[in-house]
Motif scaffolding. Structure first.
Motif, mmCIF file in Angstrom:
data_model
loop_
_atom_site.group_PDB
_atom_site.id
_atom_site.type_symbol
_atom_site.label_atom_id
_atom_site.label_comp_id
_atom_site.label_asym_id
_atom_site.label_seq_id
_atom_site.Cartn_x
_atom_site.Cartn_y
_atom_site.Cartn_z
ATOM 1 N N LEU A 29 -8.523 12.860 6.374
ATOM 2 C CA LEU A 29 -7.537 13.899 6.101
ATOM 3 C C LEU A 29 -6.340 13.748 7.042
ATOM 4 N N LEU A 30 -6.612 13.513 8.321
ATOM 5 C CA LEU A 30 -5.519 13.330 9.285
ATOM 6 C C LEU A 30 -4.701 12.079 8.982
ATOM 7 N N VAL A 31 -5.359 11.029 8.497
ATOM 8 C CA VAL A 31 -4.631 9.823 8.078
ATOM 9 C C VAL A 31 -3.667 10.174 6.944
ATOM 10 N N ASP A 32 -4.179 10.875 5.942
ATOM 11 C CA ASP A 32 -3.335 11.266 4.810
ATOM 12 C C ASP A 32 -2.153 12.111 5.266
ATOM 13 N N GLU A 57 0.202 18.938 -1.557
ATOM 14 C CA GLU A 57 -0.494 19.340 -2.780
ATOM 15 C C GLU A 57 -1.295 18.173 -3.355
ATOM 16 N N GLN A 58 -0.731 16.959 -3.276
ATOM 17 C CA GLN A 58 -1.460 15.780 -3.745
ATOM 18 C C GLN A 58 -2.683 15.511 -2.874
ATOM 19 N N ILE A 59 -2.513 15.626 -1.564
ATOM 20 C CA ILE A 59 -3.638 15.438 -0.651
ATOM 21 C C ILE A 59 -4.719 16.471 -0.959
ATOM 22 N N SER A 60 -4.315 17.695 -1.183
ATOM 23 C CA SER A 60 -5.248 18.761 -1.529
ATOM 24 C C SER A 60 -6.052 18.388 -2.771
#
Length: 105
Positions: A29-32, A57-60
């Protein structure tokens, strides 16, 4: 340090971070989030802010994690600076390793 997106108010969740995310999940998640932040860092603020929201929003969606949960994760990590820094270091190492693999091809 990351600033929570803040699109919506965070509701308190009594579960500890470890109950819903492994360290590996947090690192990814931190990488993203780091990549998204870097992608918009050179853009003018008015453009960068809207694009960053779209990236979040895409990461979500990709992580199947509501933005509120991302915000809550970052908030919980901020309460344990040593762990947060260790996870940030691991995410930076992961990004470096990916870049090295990409560059060696």
């Amino acid at each position: 340090m990351f600033i929570a997106l803040g699109l919506t108010s965070c509701k308190s969740d009594d579960r500890s971070l470890d109950q819903y995310l492994s360290d590996e999940d947090i690192i990814e998640l931190l990488v993203d989030l780091s990549i998204a932040r870097a992608a918009v860092s050179q853009l003018p603020a008015e453009i960068g802010d809207s694009i960053r929201i779209e990236y979040y929003e895409q990461i979500s969606a990709i992580r199947n994690m509501p933005i509120e949960k991302i915000d809550q994760t970052l908030e919980q990590l901020s309460k344990d600076p040593a762990r947060f820094q260790a996870l940030l270091n691991s995410s930076a190492d992961s990004i470096r390793a990916r870049n090295e693999r990409r560059d060696s091809k």
